[in-house]
Design a protein around this motif. Structure first.
Motif, short mmCIF file in Angstrom:
data_model
loop_
_atom_site.label_atom_id
_atom_site.label_comp_id
_atom_site.label_asym_id
_atom_site.label_seq_id
_atom_site.Cartn_x
_atom_site.Cartn_y
_atom_site.Cartn_z
N SER A 570 -21.74 169.99 115.07
CA SER A 570 -20.94 171.14 115.46
C SER A 570 -19.56 170.65 115.89
N PHE A 571 -18.52 171.26 115.31
CA PHE A 571 -17.15 170.96 115.73
C PHE A 571 -16.51 172.29 116.12
N LEU A 572 -16.09 172.37 117.39
CA LEU A 572 -15.55 173.62 117.90
C LEU A 572 -14.25 173.35 118.63
N ALA A 573 -13.22 174.12 118.29
CA ALA A 573 -11.94 174.01 118.97
C ALA A 573 -11.54 175.40 119.43
N ASN A 574 -11.26 175.53 120.74
CA ASN A 574 -10.90 176.82 121.31
C ASN A 574 -9.58 176.69 122.03
N LEU A 594 -13.15 177.40 114.80
CA LEU A 594 -11.78 177.17 115.27
C LEU A 594 -11.25 178.52 115.72
N GLU A 595 -11.14 178.72 117.03
CA GLU A 595 -10.88 180.04 117.57
C GLU A 595 -9.66 180.02 118.49
N TYR A 596 -8.76 180.97 118.26
CA TYR A 596 -7.57 181.17 119.09
C TYR A 596 -6.74 179.90 119.20
N CYS A 597 -6.63 179.18 118.10
CA CYS A 597 -5.79 177.98 118.08
C CYS A 597 -4.35 178.39 117.86
N LYS A 598 -3.44 177.79 118.61
CA LYS A 598 -2.06 178.29 118.68
C LYS A 598 -1.29 178.07 117.38
N LEU A 615 -19.12 179.23 109.76
CA LEU A 615 -17.68 179.01 109.66
C LEU A 615 -16.98 180.15 110.39
N GLY A 616 -16.38 179.83 111.54
CA GLY A 616 -15.67 180.83 112.34
C GLY A 616 -14.21 180.45 112.48
N LEU A 617 -13.32 181.35 112.05
CA LEU A 617 -11.88 181.08 112.07
C LEU A 617 -11.14 182.19 112.81
N VAL A 618 -11.66 182.62 113.95
CA VAL A 618 -11.10 183.74 114.68
C VAL A 618 -9.70 183.38 115.22
N ASN A 619 -8.70 184.16 114.79
CA ASN A 619 -7.33 183.96 115.27
C ASN A 619 -6.89 182.51 115.15
#
Length: 954
Positions: A570-574, A594-598, A615-619
């Motif tokens: 699992s690789f998660l960046a918030n 990868l969520e809410y990455c600037k 696969l989650g690419l929220v915002n």
């Protein structure tokens, strides 16, 4: 056990998969696999024993051996998975040239032969490593001892709650009064001799034991005898029964003869003792129904006005124990502040001037009203200068140790963790990937669990993966490990939906999150890198990597690109910046979020991510989804909310195993794409407004092919009669639907539903059809057809009294939003049935006016009012002043608003002033304010007006 064994549970079936004829493995290799499986089964049995023991009680040699086996199991599953994926890659080439196709086919055959050789070498390597750890197992004598050698017996830290100082009893007066009130006979002299049982429920650290002890001390003088007995997780029930006897009559049972009695004899002694005495009994910290049933047998004849109070962390146990359940709430901010200052001052033994407001506010926010955490942190602060208190906030956590109070707190909270069934431990520790104070979306959390393999479909025949995962989520709530949230968060904006009855997500208390972080780090479960720590390479054996609120500068970007990611699952960046990923670095990745990455997230491609399930690419600043997304043949969840993707690539239609798809408004969906995704169980989509009527028409038709759908949230513009027909036919095909929400728009036409042949699924829980208008309440909305329906949002042309009777009988109805085209007056009458609107918390009716009429029942008024909408918290309506004036109902006393239950917290009213004079409008508003003022619960009242510009002609 799940953590100790790694992925042993899923590895063993996969080794069995390798033995199938289709893989054509050599006989010698097949025998090695069989031998390996037998050895792993033996290892698994030992690990189950290890997993049942808390970490701090395990011998160090056993922990080292279990760690090696855990990491080896991960490596083994990675190897097997890579072989299975590569061997089963059946993507056929569409190359038109026959000779080229033949060449590719021959190349694939050679590749599969190479794969077989590689798996043979890998199995040999695995066998050698396993023999190594097996030798250590024999050398360490793991089978013969698991726990540490016996040492000094530690004192249960929960006992301290029985002897709290007065400074630590802040905030208990209100709860104590409520408990005592619940224990009273309730104005009915005939019930005064009946035994009454209540349960106090809440998670560890809320002060259940302290509250129960205060109640006990307050009431005991009024009773003939009393007992306060702790039970615990793994109780010795003979000891518990002996303790009850001794507390009830110390003189009679102080001799050792009581030690010779068995359980039946002890129960008989208690029954004889309580039969003719008025007793108060506190059963503290009970964990299971079985223990309670034994105690209940002993107390069942205590009907001489006795009272029993039970404390527990588990909601299901609390409900099982007694008819009355008191749910512990955190302390208010003022009480929290008092407790913090009082504990610090008492610990220092001197008066305390008011300290830094900023430091204390941050600390109180972290404690969130939990007495145990407030007392723990206060004792940490007691011997430190006030100027250092801000630093304490950033250093609070269990991992630092070295403080007996902190260790006691950790022990108390960890009782709940070690009581979890094995399959819930991994689900619970996975929460470490989320930041503090965030609302965790329930559905997407469950899909992550599924992608990671924590939820197995073989656990319950006939039950889907999501239902199993939802059961895990509900179990954590039931055990008060996580806190349910009904408020939906959309991006950074929150939208309160009072009492809609749908648990959108959960929160994790900071103290519980500290425990999760500590256990997760010790078990190498999640590697967390956040803004409080220097960004550096994770350990080489990191299996799950979560980055939170960090800015990856240019030098660190190179670091991230070159770090060893081959084993990361699992690789998660918030809320990170500077994320750049090369998919070739990942070999066994299952979850990528990868969520809410600037900044814009940089992808090179998706090739090689064969194992990806989520696969989650929220915002995430994504403007285009690579067409290689179609190569992710095992993808189960695709979340593209708040992206800038203008159109989904056609290759998404190749994702035949996709179970969950989230797409926002503004992303165009190719006409034929949705219909190909026939495995979908959850679809949240708003087709883009691009005036492509053909796409909308095809989308409506495609919905009917998605027969596995459980959740559908969409917005549809019905353009003509033909599309109306297609939409209704598609809805009728959704036989597994649980949550059905179809929104409309102001420019779409309204559908009038006149069909009589529709049969809804019995499992429907949420029904919201804003784009459909019913000529009358559908016959299939009733308690026998929809026993689980908890949320309704529908429009009918005219609301009738019999419709309200039908809705009132729905056993699980929690939220009712009812709209009507035509204004009329509807009476809601009590039918005399105790289940009438029993669980309704939110009631909104627009278009029609309602009258709460309780005069139709022969029962006494008090009994009617106590059973009429007993749970209602929010009532929302519109008031048509001219209509009520004409009906001689303007005074509102005739509407029966005073009959609304004592649970009512808020009234929301929109006054329609159209065709009404100012005096009538003012009279209506004054009557509403008076109704709120005289209500016993003093609910808040919010009033808005509209239509004031259209006055009644003189």
């Amino acid at each position: 056990m799940e953590l100790v064994t790694g992925v042993m549970g899923s590895l063993l079936p996969k080794l069995g998969e390798l033995l199938k004829d289709e893989y054509d493995l050599q006989r010698g290799l097949r025998e090695k696999i069989k031998s390996l499986s037998r050895e792993l089964e033996s290892v698994h049995a030992v690990l189950r024993k290890v997993g049942a023991v808390p970490l701090d009680q395990l011998d160090e040699l056993v922990k080292l051996w279990a760690r090696d086996v855990r990491e080896l199991s991960y490596d083994m599953e990675d190897i097997v998975d890579m072989f299975l994926v590569r061997f089963n890659d059946n993507h056929e080439s569409d190359d038109p040239w026959v000779l080229r196709r033949l060449r590719k086919k021959m190349s694939k055959l050679f590749k599969k032969a190479k794969d077989r050789r590689e798996i043979a070498g890998a199995i040999q390597s695995i066998n050698e490593k396993l023999q190594e750890v097996s030798t250590r197992r024999a050398r360490y004598r793991v089978d013969s001892f698991v726990t540490k050698p016996a040492g000094p017996v530690s004192i249960d830290p929960r006992l301290q709650a029985l002897y709290k100082r007065s400074t630590e009893l802040t905030g208990v007066d209100g709860p104590m009064d409520r408990i005592i009130n619940m224990l009273s006979p309730r104005d009915d002299i005939h019930l005064s001799d009946k035994k009454k049982i209540i349960s106090i429920v809440g998670f560890g650290g809320l002060g259940k034991t302290t509250l129960a002890k205060v109640v006990y001390d307050k009431l005991k003088p009024d009773f003939d005898c009393g007992a306060f007995v702790p039970v615990g997780q793994n109780p010795d029930m003979k000891k518990v029964l002996r303790d009850i006897l001794i507390d009830l009559d110390k003189q009679k049972y102080k001799h050792s003869i009581i030690m010779k009695l068995n359980e039946r004899q002890l129960i008989d002694e208690i029954k004889d003792l309580v039969e003719k005495k008025r007793c108060i009994v506190i059963i503290d910290d009970i964990w299971d129904k079985k223990s309670w049933e034994l105690i209940r047998c002993a107390l069942q004849d205590s009907n001489y006005g006795s009272r029993v109070v039970v404390t527990t962390r588990i909601s299901e146990v609390a409900t099982h124990v007694g008819c009355y359940v008191y749910k512990m709430e955190p302390l208010s901010h003022d009480d929290s502040e008092k407790l913090l200052y009082a504990t610090i001052a008492n610990a220092e033994g001197k008066c305390l001037a008011r300290p830094s407001a900023v430091a204390c506010e941050k600390i109180l926010n972290k404690c969130d009203g939990v007495p145990l955490s407030i007392i723990t942190i206060a004792r940490l602060l007691a011997n430190k200068p006030e100027e250092d208190w801000s630093e304490v906030y950033n250093s609070i956590g269990f991992g630092h140790g070295g403080n007996s109070v902190v260790e006691n707190t950790r022990t108390i909270l960890s009782f709940s963790y070690y009581d979890l069934p094995s399959h819930l431990k991994a689900c619970f520790l996975y929460l470490n990937i989320f930041s503090e104070d965030v609302v965790i979306e329930k559905n997407l959390l469950i899909w992550k669990w599924i992608a990671e393999g924590f939820v197995h479909d073989e656990e319950a025949a006939g039950v889907g993966l999501f239902e199993l995962g939802e059961g895990c989520f509900n179990a954590l709530i039931n055990r008060n490990m996580i806190q349910p949230v009904e408020t939906q968060y959309q991006g950074h904006q929150s939208k309160a939906r009072y009492g809609e009855g749908y648990v959108y997500g959960c929160r994790v208390h900071d103290m519980m999150l500290d425990l999760i972080c500590s256990l997760s780090k010790e078990e190498n479960f999640v590697t967390l890198v956040d803004s409080h720590e220097q960004v550096e390479l994770p350990p080489s054996n990191a299996r799950r990597l979560a980055l939170q609120s960090i800015n990856i500068k240019e030098q660190n970007r190179i670091q991230l690109a070159n770090m060893g990611m081959e084993q990361v699952r699992s690789f998660l960046a918030n809320r990170c910046a500077g994320i750049s990923l090369e998919s070739s670095h990942f070999r066994v990745l299952r979850v990528l979020a990868l969520e809410y990455c600037k900044d814009n997230v940089i992808f090179w491609h998706f090739r090689g991510l064969y194992h990806l399930r989520y696969l989650g690419l929220v915002n995430a600043g994504i403007t285009e989804l690579p067409k290689e997304v179609g190569d992710l043949i095992f993808l189960q969840t695709l979340d593209l909310r708040e992206t800038f993707i203008l159109e989904l690539p056609e290759s998404v239609g190749l994702l035949t195993q996709l179970l969950c798809l989230y797409v926002d408004h503004g992303t165009r969906i190719p006409a034929d794409l949705i219909g190909n995704l026939t495995s979908l169980q959850e679809l949240c989509i708003r087709p883009a407004d691009n005036n492509n009527f053909n796409d909308m028409r095809q989308f409506v038709k495609a919905l009917g092919r998605l027969r596995e759908l459980r959740v559908l949230q969409t917005q549809i513009d019905v353009l003509d009669d033909s599309m109306e027909k297609d939409l209704l036919e598609s809805i009728e095909n959704l036989h597994k639907i649980r949550y059905l929400e179809i929104l409309g728009t102001s420019w779409g036409m309204n559908i009038t539903w006149t069909r009589i042949g529709f049969i809804s699924t019995r499992h429907l829980k949420r029904l919201c059809l804003e784009c459909i208008e019913f000529s009358r309440l559908p016959f299939w909305i009733n308690s026998s057809s929809l026993p689980y329906l908890s949320f309704i949002n529908v429009t009918v042309q005219v609301v009738q009294e019999k419709d309200m009777e039908t809705l009132g009988m729905l056993p699980e109805l929690y939220c009712l939003k009812l709209y009507s085209r035509y204004t009329n007056l509807v009476s809601i009458k009590h039918t005399g049935n105790g289940g009438y609107f029993q669980k309704l918390k939110f009631f909104k009716i627009v278009g029609s006016s309602v009258r709460f009429d309780l005069s139709c029942c022969d029962c006494s008024g008090g009994e009617i009012k106590s059973s009429f909408m007993p749970s209602l918290e929010t009532f929302e309506t519109d008031v048509h002043v001219r209509f009520l004036k004409d009906a001689n109902m303007l005074g509102f006393d005739k509407l029966g608003l005073e009959n609304l239950p004592s649970s009512l917290k808020r009234i929301i009213v929109v006054i329609c002033c159209r065709d009404a004079c100012d005096a009538d409008v003012e009279e209506a508003q004054a009557a509403l304010e008076h109704a709120a003022d005289i209500h016993p619960n003093n609910p808040t009242l919010k009033i808005d007006r509209y239509g004031e510009e259209i006055k009644r002609p003189l």
